[in-house]
Design a protein around this motif. Structure first.
Motif, PDB file in Angstrom:
ATOM      1  N   LEU B 271       0.881  -1.207   0.095  1.00 36.38           N
ATOM      2  CA  LEU B 271      -0.055  -0.121   0.261  1.00 36.38           C
ATOM      3  C   LEU B 271       1.005   1.042   0.021  1.00 36.38           C
ATOM      4  O   LEU B 271       1.843   1.387   0.763  1.00 36.38           O
ATOM      5  CB  LEU B 271      -0.707  -0.035   1.257  1.00 36.38           C
ATOM      6  CG  LEU B 271      -1.811   1.146   1.684  1.00 36.38           C
ATOM      7  CD1 LEU B 271      -2.909   1.141   1.008  1.00 36.38           C
ATOM      8  CD2 LEU B 271      -2.043   0.995   3.138  1.00 36.38           C
ATOM      9  N   THR B 273       0.544   5.501   0.524  1.00 31.20           N
ATOM     10  CA  THR B 273      -0.288   6.644   1.052  1.00 31.20           C
ATOM     11  C   THR B 273       0.246   7.900   0.604  1.00 31.20           C
ATOM     12  O   THR B 273       1.176   8.093   0.448  1.00 31.20           O
ATOM     13  CB  THR B 273      -0.551   6.529   2.531  1.00 31.20           C
ATOM     14  OG1 THR B 273       0.753   7.076   3.254  1.00 31.20           O
ATOM     15  CG2 THR B 273      -0.732   5.140   3.141  1.00 31.20           C
ATOM     16  N   TRP B 332      -8.356  -5.451  -2.736  1.00 31.95           N
ATOM     17  CA  TRP B 332      -8.496  -4.771  -1.465  1.00 31.95           C
ATOM     18  C   TRP B 332      -9.009  -5.964  -0.656  1.00 31.95           C
ATOM     19  O   TRP B 332      -8.783  -6.021   0.462  1.00 31.95           O
ATOM     20  CB  TRP B 332      -9.485  -3.636  -1.504  1.00 31.95           C
ATOM     21  CG  TRP B 332      -8.639  -2.388  -1.965  1.00 31.95           C
ATOM     22  CD1 TRP B 332      -8.665  -1.658  -3.132  1.00 31.95           C
ATOM     23  CD2 TRP B 332      -7.702  -1.703  -1.072  1.00 31.95           C
ATOM     24  NE1 TRP B 332      -7.871  -0.646  -3.028  1.00 31.95           N
ATOM     25  CE2 TRP B 332      -7.319  -0.556  -2.036  1.00 31.95           C
ATOM     26  CE3 TRP B 332      -7.310  -1.918   0.106  1.00 31.95           C
ATOM     27  CZ2 TRP B 332      -6.359   0.046  -1.519  1.00 31.95           C
ATOM     28  CZ3 TRP B 332      -6.241  -0.677   0.649  1.00 31.95           C
ATOM     29  CH2 TRP B 332      -5.887   0.093  -0.269  1.00 31.95           C
ATOM     30  N   GLY B 336      -7.089  -6.960   2.804  1.00 34.40           N
ATOM     31  CA  GLY B 336      -7.868  -6.553   4.196  1.00 34.40           C
ATOM     32  C   GLY B 336      -7.282  -6.942   5.304  1.00 34.40           C
ATOM     33  O   GLY B 336      -7.215  -6.182   6.261  1.00 34.40           O
ATOM     34  N   LEU B 339      -4.473  -4.838   5.942  1.00 32.25           N
ATOM     35  CA  LEU B 339      -4.642  -3.542   6.364  1.00 32.25           C
ATOM     36  C   LEU B 339      -5.063  -3.456   7.797  1.00 32.25           C
ATOM     37  O   LEU B 339      -4.643  -2.530   8.493  1.00 32.25           O
ATOM     38  CB  LEU B 339      -5.806  -2.979   5.541  1.00 32.25           C
ATOM     39  CG  LEU B 339      -6.395  -1.534   5.721  1.00 32.25           C
ATOM     40  CD1 LEU B 339      -5.160  -0.577   5.760  1.00 32.25           C
ATOM     41  CD2 LEU B 339      -7.672  -1.348   4.779  1.00 32.25           C
ATOM     42  N   GLY B 340      -5.908  -4.347   8.288  1.00 32.36           N
ATOM     43  CA  GLY B 340      -6.144  -4.522   9.670  1.00 32.36           C
ATOM     44  C   GLY B 340      -4.890  -4.465  10.577  1.00 32.36           C
ATOM     45  O   GLY B 340      -4.991  -3.873  11.611  1.00 32.36           O
ATOM     46  N   LEU B 342      -2.022  -3.303   9.971  1.00 34.76           N
ATOM     47  CA  LEU B 342      -1.398  -2.207   9.860  1.00 34.76           C
ATOM     48  C   LEU B 342      -2.378  -1.029  10.839  1.00 34.76           C
ATOM     49  O   LEU B 342      -1.446  -0.410  11.547  1.00 34.76           O
ATOM     50  CB  LEU B 342      -1.379  -1.563   8.531  1.00 34.76           C
ATOM     51  CG  LEU B 342      -0.886  -0.115   8.137  1.00 34.76           C
ATOM     52  CD1 LEU B 342       0.537  -0.030   8.420  1.00 34.76           C
ATOM     53  CD2 LEU B 342      -1.168   0.346   6.757  1.00 34.76           C
ATOM     54  N   LEU B 343      -3.494  -1.155  10.779  1.00 33.29           N
ATOM     55  CA  LEU B 343      -4.019  -0.239  11.639  1.00 33.29           C
ATOM     56  C   LEU B 343      -4.229  -0.657  13.038  1.00 33.29           C
ATOM     57  O   LEU B 343      -4.136   0.394  14.062  1.00 33.29           O
ATOM     58  CB  LEU B 343      -5.592  -0.162  11.204  1.00 33.29           C
ATOM     59  CG  LEU B 343      -5.759   0.741   9.862  1.00 33.29           C
ATOM     60  CD1 LEU B 343      -7.257   0.828   9.292  1.00 33.29           C
ATOM     61  CD2 LEU B 343      -5.198   2.164   9.908  1.00 33.29           C
ATOM     62  N   LEU B 349      -2.907   5.940  11.873  1.00 32.62           N
ATOM     63  CA  LEU B 349      -3.032   6.289  10.466  1.00 32.62           C
ATOM     64  C   LEU B 349      -4.410   6.339   9.686  1.00 32.62           C
ATOM     65  O   LEU B 349      -4.526   6.316   8.608  1.00 32.62           O
ATOM     66  CB  LEU B 349      -2.248   5.036   9.752  1.00 32.62           C
ATOM     67  CG  LEU B 349      -0.644   5.189  10.201  1.00 32.62           C
ATOM     68  CD1 LEU B 349       0.095   4.208   9.175  1.00 32.62           C
ATOM     69  CD2 LEU B 349      -0.031   6.619   9.820  1.00 32.62           C
ATOM     70  N   GLU B 350      -5.575   5.835  10.706  1.00 37.63           N
ATOM     71  CA  GLU B 350      -6.906   5.787  10.143  1.00 37.63           C
ATOM     72  C   GLU B 350      -7.238   7.042   9.000  1.00 37.63           C
ATOM     73  O   GLU B 350      -7.916   6.397   8.162  1.00 37.63           O
ATOM     74  CB  GLU B 350      -7.729   5.900  11.608  1.00 37.63           C
ATOM     75  CG  GLU B 350      -7.690   4.543  12.210  1.00 37.63           C
ATOM     76  CD  GLU B 350      -9.237   3.920  12.234  1.00 37.63           C
ATOM     77  OE1 GLU B 350     -10.089   4.722  11.963  1.00 37.63           O
ATOM     78  OE2 GLU B 350      -9.292   2.688  12.598  1.00 37.63           O
ATOM     79  N   ALA B 351      -6.749   8.184   9.472  1.00 44.22           N
ATOM     80  CA  ALA B 351      -7.287   9.170   8.799  1.00 44.22           C
ATOM     81  C   ALA B 351      -6.441   9.568   7.494  1.00 44.22           C
ATOM     82  O   ALA B 351      -6.539  10.388   6.502  1.00 44.22           O
ATOM     83  CB  ALA B 351      -7.524  10.545   9.546  1.00 44.22           C
ATOM     84  N   LEU B 352      -5.209   8.677   7.191  1.00 43.19           N
ATOM     85  CA  LEU B 352      -4.470   8.846   6.298  1.00 43.19           C
ATOM     86  C   LEU B 352      -4.931   8.397   4.798  1.00 43.19           C
ATOM     87  O   LEU B 352      -5.713   7.238   4.615  1.00 43.19           O
ATOM     88  CB  LEU B 352      -3.160   7.897   6.456  1.00 43.19           C
ATOM     89  CG  LEU B 352      -1.828   8.079   5.673  1.00 43.19           C
ATOM     90  CD1 LEU B 352      -1.457   9.905   5.811  1.00 43.19           C
ATOM     91  CD2 LEU B 352      -0.727   7.180   6.084  1.00 43.19           C
ATOM     92  N   GLN B 353      -4.714   9.212   3.924  1.00 40.91           N
ATOM     93  CA  GLN B 353      -5.336   8.872   2.558  1.00 40.91           C
ATOM     94  C   GLN B 353      -4.774   7.721   1.793  1.00 40.91           C
ATOM     95  O   GLN B 353      -3.292   8.018   1.491  1.00 40.91           O
ATOM     96  CB  GLN B 353      -5.792  10.331   1.766  1.00 40.91           C
ATOM     97  CG  GLN B 353      -6.820  10.213   0.839  1.00 40.91           C
ATOM     98  CD  GLN B 353      -6.669  11.444   0.347  1.00 40.91           C
ATOM     99  OE1 GLN B 353      -7.093  12.502   0.793  1.00 40.91           O
ATOM    100  NE2 GLN B 353      -6.987  11.366  -1.211  1.00 40.91           N
ATOM    101  N   ILE B 354      -5.374   6.967   1.049  1.00 36.59           N
ATOM    102  CA  ILE B 354      -4.778   6.165   0.276  1.00 36.59           C
ATOM    103  C   ILE B 354      -4.372   6.551  -1.121  1.00 36.59           C
ATOM    104  O   ILE B 354      -4.965   7.315  -1.755  1.00 36.59           O
ATOM    105  CB  ILE B 354      -5.668   4.787   0.240  1.00 36.59           C
ATOM    106  CG1 ILE B 354      -5.928   4.022   1.385  1.00 36.59           C
ATOM    107  CG2 ILE B 354      -5.211   3.835  -1.132  1.00 36.59           C
ATOM    108  CD1 ILE B 354      -7.458   3.208   1.138  1.00 36.59           C
TER     109      ILE B 354
END
Lengths: 458, 882
Positions: B271, B273, B332, B336, B339-340, B342-343, B349-354
């Motif tokens: 990924l 960002t 995706w 998934g 990504l889970g 990672l978060l 980083l939740e609000a970080l844009q892909i």
């Protein structure tokens, strides 16, 4: 007591059947990917029937659901015979000649249909000779008539329906020296069945419907949501046009009696059907056949009973209404189902549930970020939701089973409630019919790529 | 050469000046392609042709040219560094469990660091360090083991607390961590730029680079590479190097004579960002969270994060496929879980844009190690591929070793773990590879405990007794595709299931193996050893003996019926193979080697035996089932079954005879065991295997016979200080260094391979010495067990590593085997290791950071050899005489 989830599953899956159209290498690819079908009985034995077959001498695939009433004999006969009548109606003159010559000289017959049957879907062995002779008479007449024109699918469908119903009626009038067969043809004629049949050939989809089963197209909108398009009209009292038609066909004096309490002559729910000679034959004919018929028939109160206000038969026809639809890439699937499904579910819900099921199973709609502004958190939420959905969907490998699960088990929130499902499925035979009707479903899945390619060609 | 450089690569120079070029989209790339007017024609011949312009190909070219080989052509089907290299995450990480891999990564790091200065090409090299996180104690142990080996190599590395992790990387959630390993010198690079820099330097040194040139196949004549066919014509060459990455398998199979390169591609996702509000510093360390299966590095103010999912998606099973290439899209749903993870690791980083989810296929190999070396079937055909998603970490070092291999005939380190010849055709099935890589890719992150086995691609080669043994509770491991018994679980004795039996401590089979060992010592056991490689060499005249005398260090001119243990040495006296050879007749020899020698030994002999139709070399591995009868009562069982006296007077040790066992005739019986216990190995033509096994088991009942497995064998051989090739011995170890001078006959009256080197060692002494260590203060129940690769300390200073270890049920102590060096305290130079040096030290073995006292021994405990026989005594006195 409650059924455990595995018990529930074994009941729901007992009659499920799936067929995948084999892929050909590039040529002759079918616009149909395959179909899933299933039945859940309420009557014992079940009065619904289903059929599916590939036409071997012409292109196309036939699929149909049949809802019997007053027994299953008529639905059974129609499920065995109707597709042959349709296939024969579609055959070009030369092929008919070839087939007739083969029969005449005792050579092997060209196969006409390839059936896709569940092991429970049986054919009557005893009647096959009788059925075959009637069919042969039909194609001989077609050969004699040789119009020279290419066969129109709509006309073929209508002719086949009418011809089969006519043959059912004739066979019952003529009778058979074999007492078993004699009784069988009478049972077929005195019981009834509706039919909803789809013929798919390339992007040409024809639906011929007689009665109150229904065909519905599942369409995926550009935003990914699902909508339903009706491809048949119900032939019952809810259909004003149909009520109008019935009234028009009989004298003004019968206007009040011909449709009573939303039923034909106050008795029959569907306004069109196969068989049901009690609504077709003259009183004299009925009496003569019943009297000369076997004792079982004679003792049967139902057959002897003449509908009230029975003045100007026939009141009933098997002639279908045919709707032609050109398939588009957004047309993802077709649902054929008997009224058992439509009584419990709105077509919009059917479209959504099947659509989400099919896309979930095949991940046909992957997420693409593209130019959108998506955060990691949003994506994570979205994916978690998708996974949760998929895991519930994966219980079923068959779209029809999945639909039945919803039809029977849905609670007021539109999700499957195991407790409710368990209750509905554990009803004793005699009660089941009060809470639900037989349900028969065929879900046909289309190949959007092939359909897209066809469209470009045209 | 100067002109050549200009021709090349105006293009490369142009790129070096426009580093942003690589980030352009493909459509822009194709415009730049059309802008280039014409292609320079290919040379008609070259010494070396390299196929593949990724990190491995450019690294090989770079190192060849550095070593003075200038007549080198590198061909790339597309653009340089445009394949996997272009997409790879650019993490240079030295934290590798296998020592040779660690060395390669360490070298790569040093190479890349100075590359920009050397070439002027910006490589984006940034020393950020890396932090490997542990969510469990077991993970922490595995990190500590790696930390131990990094430290003794002089690579800074420390085990740190979760709090310290937070200081080094403010975004990390540390609540579920038990510790971490920090390697401050790990780095980030732009992998494509590194590759371009290597290409630039190589071309300056004279290497010709041709892009958009596709190799269709390699021509091989009489087992040698003769040239390369491309879509732009033919190049004659002596050497070909297949660096085609994920296409290496197909390229290997494109010619008339296939070269099997067992690798298979899997999709790999990471990924990208957009930058954070406050862009991340480019010096922030890379995070590896193996328990979460992810890695996270800073990338242009945002992050780059990928991982190794549990359910990988293999692709190109049926070869290169345009449809599959087009379908390489972001998935995706598949990403998934990562990504889970990672978060969970970085909730902020939740609000970080892909920006993008990149799908970049990587190639994987059947054993997670890369593939290098020369083809066993085509001389001059070299391979470097299958980097298991660590191409950047290994590329530099691997290129160096392969270049050395091509130029000198052998590399400067023991690369056997990476040698193409560890595989045969049997690992080349596409189904096998597809299934195996689906296991291998998740293993990149899985915890690797001692003695784990692959679960896929099993039951390929089996003994005829497989079902019989399996029914008796056999638990299996696999070597070179062959199923071998680890131990037998007695009925009613349930072991833990696979996942729960993973431990760095005392394993659950401890008592089971103990009872098998006891039976070997007191009664008799049967071990199926059919997997061993078996060759027959015969000739019409004396050619067989003459050739073998040259290729083996021991004297093979022994009476018929004698068995000789001997090394197959290289010019430096190092072990290419360690085997037993029986003289069946004057002109016929039977040779037994370790299982994984099947391809290597065959190639070694084929390449060195004279091309003489009178001399026949045959692989008879499949023809014989080998049953090893170990223990004092083996002699009784066998003599009862054969009505022949088997006592030492009639059947001395190291003897071989064809005889009948039960009804079966022609059983080749040898009085050898691989453990130092008394016993025999029966080489049984396979159709008799079941009969002989049944007879042995029936007859053996009254002597207390039972089945045993390799774990018992291992314990027995290690406590008796027996070295095994592939584990303790390698091409860089000589007989002199492991106390086996008695297996070398320097004066056998004729020249043999390695003789000169051994003479020199005999005169001047050795620089390392194989030593046995008995752990003193180690609690078998409570302490971590040694495995192999543990550092050895002498008087507090690092002197070497262990090569194998086992619990000795007789000594009731752990025994480790390993090599002791003598490094000069000031210069680090290697000095001669004397017996006194070994004996006069205080030793410690470091197991995952904890040191245990150990007693060093140069000779085995004579008390362990229960029954000495004639030949054994000679051998033991050979040990002692030294």
């Amino acid at each position: 007591f409650y059924l455990t989830p595995p018990q529930v599953n074994s009941i729901l899956k007992a009659n499920e059947y799936s067929f995948k159209v084999p892929e050909f290498d590039g040529k002759n690819v079918s616009s149909v990917l395959g179909f899933d079908s299933n039945q859940l009985p309420a009557n014992a034995p079940i009065e619904d029937r289903r059929s599916a077959a590939t036409c071997l001498q012409t292109r196309g695939m036939l699929l149909g659901v049949f809802d019997g009433h007053a027994g299953c004999a008529c639905a059974q006969a129609v499920s065995e015979r109707l597709f042959y009548y349709i296939a024969v109606s579609l055959l070009p003159h030369e092929t008919l000649l070839e087939i007739e010559n083969a029969v005449e000289s005792g050579r092997a017959l060209l196969p006409i249909l390839q059936w896709h049957k569940h092991p429970n879907d049986y054919f009557s062995k005893e009647a096959s000779k009788l059925y075959f002779n009637s069919l042969r008479t039909y194609w001989q007449e077609l050969i004699d008539l040789n119009s020279g024109e290419t066969t129109d699918v709509r006309e073929a469908l209508i002719n086949a329906f009418k011809r089969l119903d006519n043959d059912i009626s004739l066979e019952a009038q003529v009778g058979d020296p074999n007492s078993f067969l004699n009784y069988l043809v009478l049972q077929v004629a005195f019981s009834g069945a509706t039919a909803c049949v789809a013929h798919v050939d390339g992007i040409d989809l024809h639906v011929a419907n007689t009665g109150d089963s229904r065909a519905m197209l599942g369409v995926q909108e550009e935003d990914g949501s699902w909508s339903a398009v009706n491809l048949s009209y119900d032939h019952n009292a809810q259909n004003e046009r149909e009520v109008e038609r019935v009234k028009m066909e009989h004298p003004k004096s019968e206007e009040k009696s011909v449709v009573k309490q939303d039923r034909l002559l106050g008795l029959l729910m569907p306004f069109r059907a196969f068989g049901d000679v009690k609504f077709k034959w003259s009183i004299e004919l009925q009496k003569r056949v019943v009297e000369s018929g076997p004792d079982q028939l004679n003792d049967n109160e139902y057959t002897k009973f003449i509908p009230p206000n029975y003045h100007t038969p026939p009141y009933l026809t098997a002639e279908p209404e045919v709707i032609h639809h050109k398939l588009r890439p957004q047309d993802k699937f077709l649902v054929l189902a008997t009224d058992g499904l439509w009584e419990t579910m709105h077509r919009q819900d059917v479209a959504r549930i099947v659509g989400e099921y099919l896309t979930g199973v095949h991940h046909q709609q992957p997420i693409a970020v593209g130019g959108y502004k998506v955060t990691l958190g949003q994506m994570h939420g979205l994916l978690t939701e998708r996974r949760a959905k998929i895991s519930s969907v994966f219980e079923d490998q068959n779209a029809a089973t999945h639909l039945i699960r919803h039809a029977v088990g849905n609670n007021e929130f539109g999700t499957v409630d195991h407790e409710r499902l368990s209750k509905m499925l554990s009803l004793p035979e005699e009660l089941a019919r009060m809470y639900r009707d037989d349900i028969t479903i065929i879900v046909v899945q289309f190949n959007s790529h092939v359909i897209g390619a066809y469209q470009n060609e045209e | 050469a100067a002109r050549m450089f200009l021709r090349l690569l105006s293009d490369i120079q142009w790129r070096a000046a426009h580093p942003k070029w690589r980030r352009m989209t493909s459509s822009q790339r194709s415009t730049s392609t059309t802008a280039e007017p014409h292609l320079v024609s290919l040379p008609a011949q070259a010494q070396v042709v390299i196929c593949g312009g990724g990190i491995t190909g450019t690294s090989v070219a770079y190192h060849l040219s550095k070593m003075g080989w200038k007549d080198v052509v590198l061909l790339e089907q597309g653009r340089l560094a445009a394949g996997t290299t272009r997409f790879c995450a650019g993490i240079v990480s030295t934290a590798r469990p296998v020592s040779i891999e660690l060395k390669m990564a360490h070298y790569s790091n040093k190479l890349y660091q100075q590359l920009e200065q050397e070439t002027g090409v910006q490589t984006g090299y940034m020393k950020t360090g890396s932090i490997s996180l542990a969510q469990t104690q077991d993970r922490l142990i595995s990190l500590k083991r790696i930390a131990s080996s990094l430290n003794v190599m002089g690579i800074p590395c420390e085990i740190i607390s979760p709090k310290k992790v937070l200081q080094l990387h403010p975004l990390i959630n540390i609540h579920d961590l038990v510790g971490a390993m920090y390697v401050p010198e790990d780095a980030l690079v732009s992998s494509a730029n590194v590759s371009l820099a290597l290409a630039t330097a190589a071309s300056r040194n004279g290497v010709q680079i041709h892009e958009r040139t596709c190799v269709s196949h390699v021509t091989i004549q009489k087992g040698r590479v003769t040239g390369v066919e491309t879509d732009r014509g033919r190049i004659q060459c002596e050497y070909f190097v297949n660096c085609a990455g994920q296409w290496a398998y197909e390229l290997g199979h494109s010619g008339e004579e296939p070269v099997h390169i067992p690798l298979h591609a899997c999709e790999h996702f990471y990924l990208l960002t957009h930058p954070l509000k406050e862009p991340l510093s480019s010096s922030l360390p890379t995070i590896v969270d193996p328990d979460g299966r992810i890695y996270i590095r800073n990338w242009q103010g945002g992050i780059l994060s990928g991982g190794f999912e549990k359910n990988p998606k293999p692709l190109f099973t049926e070869g290169r496929n345009q449809l599959e290439i087009q379908n390489l899209q972001e998935d995706w749903d598949h990403f998934g879980p990562l990504l889970g993870a990672l978060l969970r690791r970085m909730p902020g980083l939740e609000a970080l844009q892909i920006m993008q989810l990149v799908n970049c296929p990587e190639s994987f190999t059947p054993d997670m190690r890369c593939i290098m070396g020369e083809s066993p079937t085509a001389r001059g055909y070299f391979v470097l591929a299958g980097m298991n998603s660590a191409g950047i970490s290994y590329g530099g070092g691997a290129g160096k070793y392969l270049a050395e291999w091509i130029v000198n005939g052998y590399p400067s380190e023991n690369v056997w773990p990476l040698d193409l010849k560890r595989f045969g055709t049997l690992q080349s099935s596409r189904t096998f590879l597809r299934h195996r890589v689906m296991e291998v890719m998740p293993l990149m992150c899985d915890l690797k405990v001692p003695r784990w086995d692959f679960q896929t691609g099993r039951q390929l080669r089996t003994s005829p007794l497989y079902d019989r043994l399996d029914a008796q509770g056999a638990r299996w491991m696999e070597k070179h595709g062959f199923e071998r018994v680890k131990y037998f679980v007695p009925p009613g004795n349930d072991l833990l299931d696979l996942d729960h039996s993973k431990t760095f401590y005392k394993p659950d089979w401890f008592d089971i193996v103990g009872s098998e060992v006891k039976c070997c010592k007191e009664a008799v056991c049967v071990i199926d050893m059919s997997s061993f490689t078996k060759f027959e060499i015969s000739s019409t005249g004396d050619e067989a003996l003459e050739s073998l005398q040259y290729l083996f260090s021991n004297d093979l001119d022994v009476p018929v019926g004698h068995v000789v243990h001997t090394g197959m040495l290289n010019e430096n006296g190092g072990y290419e193979n360690d085997c037993s050879i029986a003289r069946l007749s004057k002109r016929r020899f039977f040779m037994i080697s370790p299982t994984d020698q099947q391809v290597h030994c065959w190639t070694w002999l084929k390449n060195r035996l004279p091309d003489d139709s009178n001399l026949v070399l045959e692989d008879v591995t499949w023809k014989y089932t080998a049953l090893n009868l170990i223990g004092p009562r083996a002699v009784d069982v066998l003599s009862e079954l054969s009505y022949a006296p088997m006592t030492a007077e009639h059947f001395p040790s190291l003897f071989c005879k064809e005889m009948s066992v039960g009804y079966a005739n022609g059983i080749r019986v040898m009085s050898i065991t691989h453990t130092g216990e008394p016993g025999f190995v029966l080489y049984i033509p396979i159709e008799y295997a079941l009969h002989v096994y049944n007879e042995v088991m029936n007859m053996g009942q009254k002597y207390g016979i039972r089945n045993a497995g390799y774990y018992a064998l291992r314990s027995l051989r290690i406590e008796k200080f027996f070295a095994f090739w592939g584990q303790d011995l390698d091409a860089f170890t000589t007989p002199m260094e492991c106390g086996r001078e008695f297996q070398v006959k320097l004066d056998k009256g004729m020249e043999f391979l390695g003789q000169e080197a051994l003479w020199e060692q005999k005169q001047n002494g050795v620089y390392k010495r194989f030593t046995m260590f008995i752990l003193e203060d180690h609690d078998t129940d409570m302490d971590l067990w040694p495995w192999w690769g543990e550092p050895i300390f002498r008087n507090g200073r690092y002197v070497g590593k262990t090569t194998s270890s086992a619990y000795s049920y007789t000594l009731e102590r752990h025994v480790c085997l390993g090599f002791v060096h003598h490094f000069d305290e000031k210069t680090g130079e290697k000095l001669v290791v004397t017996t006194d040096f070994i004996n006069q030290g205080e030793y410690e073995i470091d197991i995952a950071g904890q040191r245990f006292q150990a007693k060093a021994k140069l000779y085995p405990f004579s008390s362990l050899f229960t029954q000495r026989r004639r030949k054994d005594e000679v051998e033991l006195s050979g040990y002692q005489r030294e």
